[in-house]
Scaffold this motif. Sequence first.
Motif, PDB file in Angstrom:
ATOM      1  N   SER A   1       7.643 -24.440   1.860  1.00 47.91           N
ATOM      2  CA  SER A   1       7.180 -23.299   2.925  1.00 47.91           C
ATOM      3  C   SER A   1       8.233 -22.268   3.007  1.00 47.91           C
ATOM      4  O   SER A   1       8.148 -21.239   3.523  1.00 47.91           O
ATOM      5  CB  SER A   1       7.243 -24.011   4.219  1.00 47.91           C
ATOM      6  OG  SER A   1       8.174 -24.616   4.642  1.00 47.91           O
ATOM      7  N   SER A   2       9.533 -22.518   2.328  1.00 47.01           N
ATOM      8  CA  SER A   2      10.533 -21.411   2.446  1.00 47.01           C
ATOM      9  C   SER A   2      11.581 -21.598   0.937  1.00 47.01           C
ATOM     10  O   SER A   2      12.057 -22.960   0.919  1.00 47.01           O
ATOM     11  CB  SER A   2      11.354 -21.491   3.649  1.00 47.01           C
ATOM     12  OG  SER A   2      12.346 -20.417   3.743  1.00 47.01           O
ATOM     13  N   LEU A   3      11.731 -20.839   0.333  1.00 44.92           N
ATOM     14  CA  LEU A   3      12.330 -21.024  -0.900  1.00 44.92           C
ATOM     15  C   LEU A   3      13.223 -19.506  -1.072  1.00 44.92           C
ATOM     16  O   LEU A   3      12.941 -18.721  -2.118  1.00 44.92           O
ATOM     17  CB  LEU A   3      11.815 -21.275  -2.203  1.00 44.92           C
ATOM     18  CG  LEU A   3      12.695 -21.886  -3.437  1.00 44.92           C
ATOM     19  CD1 LEU A   3      13.823 -22.643  -3.013  1.00 44.92           C
ATOM     20  CD2 LEU A   3      11.950 -22.097  -4.564  1.00 44.92           C
ATOM     21  N   PRO A   4      14.154 -19.012  -0.170  1.00 43.78           N
ATOM     22  CA  PRO A   4      14.802 -17.658  -0.387  1.00 43.78           C
ATOM     23  C   PRO A   4      15.747 -17.683  -1.427  1.00 43.78           C
ATOM     24  O   PRO A   4      16.674 -18.640  -1.550  1.00 43.78           O
ATOM     25  CB  PRO A   4      15.220 -17.609   1.088  1.00 43.78           C
ATOM     26  CG  PRO A   4      15.703 -18.933   1.524  1.00 43.78           C
ATOM     27  CD  PRO A   4      14.590 -19.661   1.162  1.00 43.78           C
TER      28      PRO A   4
ATOM     29  N   PRO B   1      15.918 -24.648   0.585  1.00 46.56           N
ATOM     30  CA  PRO B   1      14.566 -24.690   0.734  1.00 46.56           C
ATOM     31  C   PRO B   1      14.048 -25.481   1.918  1.00 46.56           C
ATOM     32  O   PRO B   1      14.741 -26.352   2.397  1.00 46.56           O
ATOM     33  CB  PRO B   1      14.044 -25.156  -0.583  1.00 46.56           C
ATOM     34  CG  PRO B   1      15.153 -26.172  -1.265  1.00 46.56           C
ATOM     35  CD  PRO B   1      16.438 -25.388  -0.362  1.00 46.56           C
TER      36      PRO B   1
ATOM     37  N   THR C   1      16.744 -10.277  -1.017  1.00 45.47           N
ATOM     38  CA  THR C   1      16.202 -11.577  -0.928  1.00 45.47           C
ATOM     39  C   THR C   1      14.776 -11.637  -1.075  1.00 45.47           C
ATOM     40  O   THR C   1      14.003 -10.834  -0.441  1.00 45.47           O
ATOM     41  CB  THR C   1      16.525 -12.242   0.539  1.00 45.47           C
ATOM     42  OG1 THR C   1      17.937 -12.212   0.649  1.00 45.47           O
ATOM     43  CG2 THR C   1      15.920 -13.697   0.546  1.00 45.47           C
TER      44      THR C   1
ATOM     45  N   LYS D   1       8.661 -19.443  -2.594  1.00 44.74           N
ATOM     46  CA  LYS D   1       7.864 -20.438  -2.118  1.00 44.74           C
ATOM     47  C   LYS D   1       6.483 -20.692  -2.896  1.00 44.74           C
ATOM     48  O   LYS D   1       6.035 -21.647  -3.029  1.00 44.74           O
ATOM     49  CB  LYS D   1       7.339 -20.512  -0.617  1.00 44.74           C
ATOM     50  CG  LYS D   1       6.525 -19.101  -0.137  1.00 44.74           C
ATOM     51  CD  LYS D   1       6.468 -19.296   1.236  1.00 44.74           C
ATOM     52  CE  LYS D   1       5.512 -18.114   1.614  1.00 44.74           C
ATOM     53  NZ  LYS D   1       5.184 -18.179   3.160  1.00 44.74           N
TER      54      LYS D   1
ATOM     55  N   ASP E   1      11.269 -14.704  -1.639  1.00 42.49           N
ATOM     56  CA  ASP E   1      11.112 -16.086  -1.374  1.00 42.49           C
ATOM     57  C   ASP E   1      10.032 -16.337  -2.336  1.00 42.49           C
ATOM     58  O   ASP E   1       8.883 -15.914  -2.696  1.00 42.49           O
ATOM     59  CB  ASP E   1       9.985 -15.966   0.052  1.00 42.49           C
ATOM     60  CG  ASP E   1      10.080 -17.660   0.619  1.00 42.49           C
ATOM     61  OD1 ASP E   1      10.211 -18.510  -0.315  1.00 42.49           O
ATOM     62  OD2 ASP E   1      10.095 -17.500   1.862  1.00 42.49           O
TER      63      ASP E   1
END
Length: 205
Positions: A131-134, A113, A142, A146, A144
């Motif tokens: 801001s990003s949690l793929p 993340p 995939t 977030k 995200d």
Amino acid sequence: MAIRRTSIGKVLALLSLLGPLPFLDPVPALAAASPSPAPPAAERSEIRFTINEDALLEWLTTVTPYTFSVGNQLLKVDLTLSEPRELRLLDSRATLKIHLRASGVPLDQVLQPVFTLRHDDAQGRYSVVVSSLPVQLPGFGTIDLKDSLPKFEIPELIQDLWKFADRPVALNLDIRRITVLEHALEIGANVNFVPASPVGARGTR
């Protein structure tokens, strides 16, 4: 001054640094403190200190595992984050690796993340956002997540109660500035001491 792991109460409760996290009780306000007007800005003492990546990673290790839910009432999945490592601070962002497991779903992977430090000019407050949690979901690709984690607001005021010769004193840190440096956080704060009621004193330091 650079604050390390043996610093004052782990950076006056490093546990307060990322604000009211859902898995962490906030630092109790000193409701019993004797009222005292804040001194004029010109009379306040300002301090500046840094918190390095090792100290922040130690904090993350302490507050994990952390479980949150995604989905709705028809399909709800509990996800657990644990084992944070390889924390890096750079360009107003924090990145790390963290283990993700799901309950009832064959989901077990390491995520990377990205957290971003933001400042609200109108309110004068700082917050940390994901801001990003793929995440790789079997059969779905995939996605995200977030928006599944809350914004972590950093409190404007950190309070700590000290005891000197049986006289409790409230130490207040008024956070004015937070900057993400290369491999560290730099924090600027106004500091002042005020008399406090003995109720709730946390012992001699």
